[in-house]
Scaffold this motif. Structure first.
Motif, PDB file in Angstrom:
ATOM      1  N   GLY A  52       0.525  -0.818  -3.797  1.00  0.00           N
ATOM      2  CA  GLY A  52       1.092   0.516  -3.595  1.00  0.00           C
ATOM      3  C   GLY A  52       2.460   0.521  -2.957  1.00  0.00           C
ATOM      4  O   GLY A  52       3.018   1.580  -2.694  1.00  0.00           O
ATOM      5  N   ILE A  55       5.061   2.300  -5.154  1.00  0.00           N
ATOM      6  CA  ILE A  55       4.864   3.746  -5.152  1.00  0.00           C
ATOM      7  C   ILE A  55       5.429   4.345  -3.870  1.00  0.00           C
ATOM      8  O   ILE A  55       6.139   5.351  -3.909  1.00  0.00           O
ATOM      9  N   GLU A  56       5.138   3.727  -2.734  1.00  0.00           N
ATOM     10  CA  GLU A  56       5.671   4.211  -1.462  1.00  0.00           C
ATOM     11  C   GLU A  56       7.195   4.206  -1.475  1.00  0.00           C
ATOM     12  O   GLU A  56       7.829   5.165  -1.037  1.00  0.00           O
ATOM     13  N   CYS A 136      -3.088  15.263  -3.687  1.00  0.00           N
ATOM     14  CA  CYS A 136      -1.828  14.732  -4.205  1.00  0.00           C
ATOM     15  C   CYS A 136      -0.655  15.036  -3.279  1.00  0.00           C
ATOM     16  O   CYS A 136      -0.776  15.790  -2.319  1.00  0.00           O
ATOM     17  N   TYR A 151       1.766  13.127  -7.404  1.00  0.00           N
ATOM     18  CA  TYR A 151       1.167  11.795  -7.297  1.00  0.00           C
ATOM     19  C   TYR A 151      -0.255  11.957  -6.790  1.00  0.00           C
ATOM     20  O   TYR A 151      -0.481  12.412  -5.673  1.00  0.00           O
ATOM     21  N   VAL A 153      -3.286  10.773  -5.100  1.00  0.00           N
ATOM     22  CA  VAL A 153      -3.423   9.692  -4.127  1.00  0.00           C
ATOM     23  C   VAL A 153      -4.673   8.842  -4.329  1.00  0.00           C
ATOM     24  O   VAL A 153      -4.687   7.677  -3.933  1.00  0.00           O
ATOM     25  N   ASP A 154      -5.710   9.386  -4.938  1.00  0.00           N
ATOM     26  CA  ASP A 154      -6.925   8.595  -5.181  1.00  0.00           C
ATOM     27  C   ASP A 154      -6.777   7.714  -6.418  1.00  0.00           C
ATOM     28  O   ASP A 154      -7.115   6.534  -6.393  1.00  0.00           O
ATOM     29  N   GLU A 155      -6.281   8.304  -7.497  1.00  0.00           N
ATOM     30  CA  GLU A 155      -6.147   7.559  -8.748  1.00  0.00           C
ATOM     31  C   GLU A 155      -4.862   6.747  -8.810  1.00  0.00           C
ATOM     32  O   GLU A 155      -4.694   5.918  -9.696  1.00  0.00           O
ATOM     33  N   LYS A 156      -3.932   7.019  -7.908  1.00  0.00           N
ATOM     34  CA  LYS A 156      -2.628   6.339  -7.876  1.00  0.00           C
ATOM     35  C   LYS A 156      -1.911   6.492  -9.211  1.00  0.00           C
ATOM     36  O   LYS A 156      -1.406   5.535  -9.782  1.00  0.00           O
ATOM     37  N   LYS A 157      -1.878   7.742  -9.699  1.00  0.00           N
ATOM     38  CA  LYS A 157      -1.212   8.072 -10.949  1.00  0.00           C
ATOM     39  C   LYS A 157      -0.324   9.300 -10.728  1.00  0.00           C
ATOM     40  O   LYS A 157      -0.581  10.105  -9.840  1.00  0.00           O
TER      41      LYS A 157
END
Length: 172
Positions: A52, A55-56, A136, A151, A153-157
């Protein structure tokens, strides 16, 4: 005999574990496999997870770009006006503002959530009445097109939503 039976107690250990693997993700997978297959009642991984990071970084860059950009829609509309217009033209709101007027309060809230990087839960109604609820963060808002990038946050999509698909939202 039951009264003489020793009572079991719980003990907490702090441990550093070194796992050799090809990637951090594979090492984490191996660690989780070991932790989940034994009799550990609970565990918490505090450091070492490198997933991640991209993404961050992307979220941070987006926030920095948004802070440098003018506030939307009022500041952008003011900059777009040519100087020296008539008083009637100056008093009339821009067309872009009129188009998003019915959702202006929601756009302002979403802009604030994006700037503050606030975690929210969106309740979405998609086509054919499909209901979704997603925790999200707001990545991007585009009032003229009515689009919102979030975004999950659980599915990282990342999802692209229309503003009229949002039924409700709550701050987490």
């Amino acid at each position: 005999m039951d009264s003489q039976k020793k009572q079991r107690k719980k003990f907490l250990f702090k441990v550093d574990i070194l796992i050799e693997e090809e990637t951090n993700g594979r090492a984490l997978e191996a660690l989780l496999h070991v932790l989940n297959s034994n009799t550990f009642e609970d565990y918490q991984i505090r450091e070492g997870i490198e997933l991640g990071r991209q993404i961050e970084q992307s979220l941070k860059e987006t926030i920095l770009q948004r802070q440098k950009a003018p506030d939307f829609p009022q500041a952008a509309a003011k900059e777009a006006k040519p100087p020296g217009g008539s008083a009637k033209e100056a008093a009339a709101p821009p067309a872009a503002e009129l188009a998003g007027d019915q959702h202006r309060q929601i756009w302002e809230e979403m802009k604030r959530f994006q700037t503050d990087n606030t975690l929210i839960r969106l309740h979405i109604i998609k086509a054919k009445g499909v209901k979704l609820s997603m925790p999200c963060r707001i990545i991007n808002i585009d009032p003229p097109s009515g689009n919102l990038s979030v975004y999950h946050v659980d599915e990282k999509k990342v999802y692209l939503l229309k503003i009229n698909e949002i039924d409700d939202y709550e701050v987490r």
